[in-house]
Design a protein around this motif. Sequence first.
Motif, PDB file in Angstrom:
ATOM      1  N   LEU A 483       0.806  -1.215   0.000  1.00 21.68           N
ATOM      2  CA  LEU A 483       0.000   0.000   0.000  1.00 21.68           C
ATOM      3  C   LEU A 483       0.843   1.272   0.000  1.00 21.68           C
ATOM      4  CD1 LEU A 483      -2.793  -0.978   2.559  1.00 21.68           C
ATOM      5  CD2 LEU A 483      -2.968  -0.894   0.059  1.00 21.68           C
ATOM      6  N   ILE A 484       2.147   1.113  -0.063  1.00 21.39           N
ATOM      7  CA  ILE A 484       3.064   2.242   0.047  1.00 21.39           C
ATOM      8  C   ILE A 484       3.870   2.412  -1.238  1.00 21.39           C
ATOM      9  CG2 ILE A 484       5.126   3.107   1.242  1.00 21.39           C
ATOM     10  CD1 ILE A 484       2.672   3.308   2.970  1.00 21.39           C
ATOM     11  N   ALA A 485       4.022   3.656  -1.680  1.00 18.95           N
ATOM     12  CA  ALA A 485       4.987   3.982  -2.734  1.00 18.95           C
ATOM     13  C   ALA A 485       6.260   4.416  -2.019  1.00 18.95           C
ATOM     14  CB  ALA A 485       4.462   5.092  -3.625  1.00 18.95           C
ATOM     15  N   ASP A 486       7.323   3.662  -2.166  1.00 17.80           N
ATOM     16  CA  ASP A 486       8.540   3.939  -1.407  1.00 17.80           C
ATOM     17  C   ASP A 486       9.017   5.369  -1.594  1.00 17.80           C
ATOM     18  OD1 ASP A 486       8.330   1.314  -0.718  1.00 17.80           O
ATOM     19  OD2 ASP A 486      10.207   0.661  -1.659  1.00 17.80           O
ATOM     20  N   ALA A 487       8.905   5.877  -2.816  1.00 18.44           N
ATOM     21  CA  ALA A 487       9.388   7.237  -3.102  1.00 18.44           C
ATOM     22  C   ALA A 487       8.601   8.293  -2.339  1.00 18.44           C
ATOM     23  CB  ALA A 487       9.304   7.517  -4.600  1.00 18.44           C
ATOM     24  N   ALA A 488       7.361   7.977  -1.971  1.00 12.13           N
ATOM     25  CA  ALA A 488       6.503   8.948  -1.290  1.00 12.13           C
ATOM     26  C   ALA A 488       6.482   8.741   0.222  1.00 12.13           C
ATOM     27  CB  ALA A 488       5.077   8.846  -1.835  1.00 12.13           C
ATOM     28  N   LEU A 489       7.289   7.821   0.726  1.00 12.51           N
ATOM     29  CA  LEU A 489       7.280   7.507   2.149  1.00 12.51           C
ATOM     30  C   LEU A 489       8.189   8.465   2.919  1.00 12.51           C
ATOM     31  CD1 LEU A 489       6.245   5.338   4.233  1.00 12.51           C
ATOM     32  CD2 LEU A 489       8.467   4.221   3.917  1.00 12.51           C
ATOM     33  N   PHE A 490       7.602   9.214   3.839  1.00  6.99           N
ATOM     34  CA  PHE A 490       8.384  10.053   4.746  1.00  6.99           C
ATOM     35  C   PHE A 490       9.098   9.154   5.747  1.00  6.99           C
ATOM     36  CE2 PHE A 490       5.481  13.500   3.481  1.00  6.99           C
ATOM     37  CZ  PHE A 490       6.343  14.589   3.447  1.00  6.99           C
ATOM     38  N   ASP A 491      10.381   9.355   5.960  1.00  9.61           N
ATOM     39  CA  ASP A 491      11.108   8.640   6.993  1.00  9.61           C
ATOM     40  C   ASP A 491      10.814   9.302   8.336  1.00  9.61           C
ATOM     41  OD1 ASP A 491      13.429   6.717   7.771  1.00  9.61           O
ATOM     42  OD2 ASP A 491      13.991   8.658   8.644  1.00  9.61           O
ATOM     43  N   ALA A 492      10.230   8.561   9.258  1.00  5.99           N
ATOM     44  CA  ALA A 492       9.779   9.130  10.526  1.00  5.99           C
ATOM     45  C   ALA A 492      10.921   9.762  11.307  1.00  5.99           C
ATOM     46  CB  ALA A 492       9.095   8.054  11.366  1.00  5.99           C
ATOM     47  N   ASP A 493      12.056   9.104  11.379  1.00  3.32           N
ATOM     48  CA  ASP A 493      13.189   9.632  12.144  1.00  3.32           C
ATOM     49  C   ASP A 493      13.658  10.974  11.580  1.00  3.32           C
ATOM     50  OD1 ASP A 493      13.302   7.549  13.982  1.00  3.32           O
ATOM     51  OD2 ASP A 493      14.608   6.340  12.702  1.00  3.32           O
ATOM     52  N   THR A 494      13.696  11.067  10.262  1.00  6.46           N
ATOM     53  CA  THR A 494      14.132  12.309   9.625  1.00  6.46           C
ATOM     54  C   THR A 494      13.169  13.444   9.924  1.00  6.46           C
ATOM     55  OG1 THR A 494      15.207  11.087   7.832  1.00  6.46           O
ATOM     56  CG2 THR A 494      14.706  13.410   7.427  1.00  6.46           C
ATOM     57  N   VAL A 495      11.877  13.186   9.794  1.00  8.70           N
ATOM     58  CA  VAL A 495      10.869  14.213  10.051  1.00  8.70           C
ATOM     59  C   VAL A 495      10.939  14.688  11.500  1.00  8.70           C
ATOM     60  CG1 VAL A 495       8.396  14.724  10.107  1.00  8.70           C
ATOM     61  CG2 VAL A 495       9.347  13.348   8.237  1.00  8.70           C
ATOM     62  N   ILE A 496      11.080  13.758  12.415  1.00  8.52           N
ATOM     63  CA  ILE A 496      11.142  14.114  13.836  1.00  8.52           C
ATOM     64  C   ILE A 496      12.367  14.979  14.113  1.00  8.52           C
ATOM     65  CG2 ILE A 496      11.411  13.206  16.167  1.00  8.52           C
ATOM     66  CD1 ILE A 496       9.785  10.739  15.185  1.00  8.52           C
ATOM     67  N   ALA A 497      13.501  14.605  13.558  1.00  7.38           N
ATOM     68  CA  ALA A 497      14.728  15.385  13.758  1.00  7.38           C
ATOM     69  C   ALA A 497      14.604  16.780  13.163  1.00  7.38           C
ATOM     70  CB  ALA A 497      15.914  14.651  13.133  1.00  7.38           C
ATOM     71  N   ASP A 498      13.933  16.887  12.030  1.00  3.37           N
ATOM     72  CA  ASP A 498      13.818  18.180  11.342  1.00  3.37           C
ATOM     73  C   ASP A 498      12.814  19.114  12.014  1.00  3.37           C
ATOM     74  OD1 ASP A 498      15.667  17.354   9.488  1.00  3.37           O
ATOM     75  OD2 ASP A 498      14.197  16.842   7.943  1.00  3.37           O
ATOM     76  N   LEU A 499      11.693  18.587  12.472  1.00  7.35           N
ATOM     77  CA  LEU A 499      10.595  19.439  12.921  1.00  7.35           C
ATOM     78  C   LEU A 499      10.433  19.552  14.427  1.00  7.35           C
ATOM     79  CD1 LEU A 499       7.812  18.560  10.289  1.00  7.35           C
ATOM     80  CD2 LEU A 499       9.358  20.521  10.333  1.00  7.35           C
ATOM     81  N   SER A 500      11.027  18.667  15.181  1.00  5.53           N
ATOM     82  CA  SER A 500      10.858  18.771  16.638  1.00  5.53           C
ATOM     83  C   SER A 500      11.440  20.054  17.237  1.00  5.53           C
ATOM     84  CB  SER A 500      11.440  17.542  17.338  1.00  5.53           C
ATOM     85  OG  SER A 500      12.801  17.355  17.012  1.00  5.53           O
ATOM     86  N   PRO A 501      12.502  20.657  16.659  1.00  2.00           N
ATOM     87  CA  PRO A 501      12.949  21.948  17.211  1.00  2.00           C
ATOM     88  C   PRO A 501      11.898  23.049  17.041  1.00  2.00           C
ATOM     89  CG  PRO A 501      14.708  20.934  15.933  1.00  2.00           C
ATOM     90  CD  PRO A 501      13.466  20.150  15.648  1.00  2.00           C
ATOM     91  N   LEU A 502      11.074  22.932  16.006  1.00  3.51           N
ATOM     92  CA  LEU A 502      10.054  23.942  15.743  1.00  3.51           C
ATOM     93  C   LEU A 502       8.816  23.709  16.612  1.00  3.51           C
ATOM     94  CD1 LEU A 502       9.636  26.389  13.874  1.00  3.51           C
ATOM     95  CD2 LEU A 502       8.539  24.844  12.239  1.00  3.51           C
ATOM     96  N   ILE A 503       8.473  22.437  16.809  1.00  8.66           N
ATOM     97  CA  ILE A 503       7.326  22.075  17.654  1.00  8.66           C
ATOM     98  C   ILE A 503       7.862  21.096  18.711  1.00  8.66           C
ATOM     99  CG2 ILE A 503       4.967  21.163  17.702  1.00  8.66           C
ATOM    100  CD1 ILE A 503       4.794  21.712  14.728  1.00  8.66           C
ATOM    101  N   PRO A 504       8.493  21.611  19.762  1.00  8.33           N
ATOM    102  CA  PRO A 504       9.166  20.754  20.726  1.00  8.33           C
ATOM    103  C   PRO A 504       8.206  20.001  21.644  1.00  8.33           C
ATOM    104  CG  PRO A 504       9.244  23.035  21.444  1.00  8.33           C
ATOM    105  CD  PRO A 504       8.631  23.038  20.064  1.00  8.33           C
ATOM    106  N   ARG A 505       8.713  18.917  22.206  1.00  9.09           N
ATOM    107  CA  ARG A 505       7.947  18.164  23.194  1.00  9.09           C
ATOM    108  C   ARG A 505       7.652  19.054  24.395  1.00  9.09           C
ATOM    109  NH1 ARG A 505       7.756  12.581  24.508  1.00  9.09           N
ATOM    110  NH2 ARG A 505       9.447  12.155  23.038  1.00  9.09           N
ATOM    111  N   PRO A 506       6.429  19.074  24.885  1.00 15.47           N
ATOM    112  CA  PRO A 506       6.098  19.920  26.041  1.00 15.47           C
ATOM    113  C   PRO A 506       6.923  19.516  27.271  1.00 15.47           C
ATOM    114  CG  PRO A 506       4.115  19.061  24.989  1.00 15.47           C
ATOM    115  CD  PRO A 506       5.261  18.326  24.393  1.00 15.47           C
ATOM    116  N   VAL A 507       7.284  20.494  28.020  1.00 15.25           N
ATOM    117  CA  VAL A 507       8.044  20.241  29.243  1.00 15.25           C
ATOM    118  C   VAL A 507       7.058  20.151  30.409  1.00 15.25           C
ATOM    119  CG1 VAL A 507       9.804  21.083  30.820  1.00 15.25           C
ATOM    120  CG2 VAL A 507      10.050  21.448  28.352  1.00 15.25           C
ATOM    121  N   LYS A 508       7.102  19.038  31.123  1.00 11.23           N
ATOM    122  CA  LYS A 508       6.192  18.865  32.257  1.00 11.23           C
ATOM    123  C   LYS A 508       6.614  19.769  33.416  1.00 11.23           C
ATOM    124  CE  LYS A 508       4.922  14.081  31.241  1.00 11.23           C
ATOM    125  NZ  LYS A 508       4.879  12.692  31.784  1.00 11.23           N
ATOM    126  N   LYS A 509       5.645  20.456  33.981  1.00 13.44           N
ATOM    127  CA  LYS A 509       5.932  21.368  35.102  1.00 13.44           C
ATOM    128  C   LYS A 509       5.769  20.650  36.440  1.00 13.44           C
ATOM    129  CE  LYS A 509       4.457  25.446  32.508  1.00 13.44           C
ATOM    130  NZ  LYS A 509       3.562  26.613  32.466  1.00 13.44           N
TER     131      LYS A 509
END
Length: 509
Positions: A483-509
Motif C-alpha cells: 500500500l506504500i509507494a517507497d518514493a513517497a514515504l516520509f522517513d519518521a526519524d528524519t521528520v522528527i529530527a527536522d521538525l521537533s525543534p520547531l514544535i518541541p515536546r512539552p516540558v512537564k511542570k
Amino acid sequence: MRKFLKTTFLSAAAMGLVLQPVAIAPAHAKGPSVFVQCDGSPNRASTLGTVARLIAITAVIGLLIPPREAANAELRLEGQAGIDACNRALSPEEGAKDGGRRIELILGRAIHRMEIQDWDGALADIESVAVDQPELVKTRAYFDSLGLTARNLKAMALVGKGELDAARETAKEMGLVLPYNRIAVGNAARYLLLGTEYDAQTERVIDQYVRLKTEALPVRAGMLAVAGRFGDAARDYEAYGRIAATMLAETDISYLQVASIGHRLAGDVEMSKAQLAEADRRMAVMPKDKLYNTTNDVANEVRDFVTIIDKFEAGQVELARALFAARSKWTYVLDGYVVEMSRRLDAAADADLKVKFPIKDVDTLLAERVTEMRIAIEDVGKGSKDRWQLFYPAVSENEYKRFSKNVWATDKKRYSQKKEEAELQAMYVTTSRDGGGFPGGYAFYLYNALVAKSMGKKGFMVLPFQEYVFQHFVRYGNPGDPLIADAALFDADTVIADLSPLIPRPVKK
C-alpha cells in the motif's frame, strides 16, 4: 469518494495555499492612498513587524478596527504608475515606518517593475530588502513569510530576464531551505522543470516534492526521463499506478503502458513486452463504461511509439524515421522518451536520410519543452494576479508551539479519526483543532512521524490530492509494503529530527 478520486487522478492540478486579496470598498472619501495604489493595502501594521516584535496579535487587531482605509486590490495601480505610488509610500513624507510593511511595499514595487519588464530593477528591489530591513530579514518569521515571497519573485524575474539557470538555482535554494513547506517546494519544482540537469540538489528537492505530493510521481518520472534515467522513470509511473489502484474501483492502465516504454529504452525488453501484454489483457476484459476517456488514446500512442522502437532495433532505420517524422506531437509519451528516440534515429541516419525524413533534433525538442514551461510561469494572469498571491503572513514561534501538546501525545491520537477509512485503507488526520496554515502543516507531518514510530513503522505516506496542508488521509508503513509507494514515504526519524525543534515536546511542570 471514489468518483472524486477518479476525477482528480485524471487531472492532477497543482495545489497550494495562497492568500486571495479581498476587495472591500475604500473608506477614504478622497480616493485611495498611495499605499493602496501601490499594493492594494492601507498603511497598517504588518504581520511580520508584529510577530518579529512579539506584540500580541490581538492588540494589533484592536488597533485596526475600524481601519482608516480598507484594502482593495481593484484600486492597485500597474506598471510605472504603480512604481510611482510605491515610491511615494516608501518616502519619508508618507511615513511607512513599520519594517514589515516597508518590505511589502518594496516587493510590490518589484512586481510593478516586472509589469514593464524592468527585470534588473525588480531584482534590485528584491535584493534591497536586506539593506532596508537588515534585522527583520534575519528572523524566522521573515524566512517563512516575506522571505518566501522574495525568493518566488526573484525566480520569476530571472525567468523574465531569460536567466533560466539562475532561476533554477534560486528555486533549488527555496526548496532546500523550506523542505516541509508545500508552497516553497512545489514552486521550486516548477522552475526546475526549466532545465534538463538532474544534479544532487535538484534530486533532493524533487524527492521531497514527491513525498509532499504523491501525485507528483509522474512529474518526477518526466524529469528522470529527460535526464536519461528511463528505468527510474518507468518505476515512478508503476508506483503511481499501484497507488491509484488501491484508491479507485477501476485501474487506469495508462501508467503501465507509459512505463513499458521506459523499460524498453532502458534495455529491459522482456519487462516492456510483459507490461504491454498485461495492459492489453486488462483492456480486453474491461467493460467499456469502466474505461477512462483517454485509455484508447494512450494505448494507440504507446503502440505507435513502440512500433518505431521495434523497426529501429530491427535495422529498419528509414521506416522508423519515417514513422517518427509523421507524428507532429506526442501527447502521452514522456518528453524524455521522445528526445531519446530522436537522438537514436539521428545517430543512425546518414545525411541523405536526414534530408528525406527531417525530424526535430534533441536540442529543438528540449528547447520547445523549456519554452512551454516558461510560458506557463510567465502567464501571471490579469493584474499580475499570480505574483500578488505570493505574499504570505508571518507566524510567531508560539503559533507552532501551540500544537506541541497534541502532536506529542501519540497515545491519545487526538488528531486521528477513531477508525481507519476502510475504502482508502488510510487514517484521516487533521491538526485543525489547534490551528491551520503552515504551522498546522508542520504539525501534521511531525504528528504522523511520531504515530508511525509508535506503531513500529518506518514512516508514513500522505495520499494524493491533499487539499489542506494540515489534514488528509495517511498510511503508515515500511518500504516495500503493497500500500506504500517507497518514493513517497516520509522517513519518521528524519521528520522528527527536522521538525521537533520547531514544535518541541512539552516540558512537564
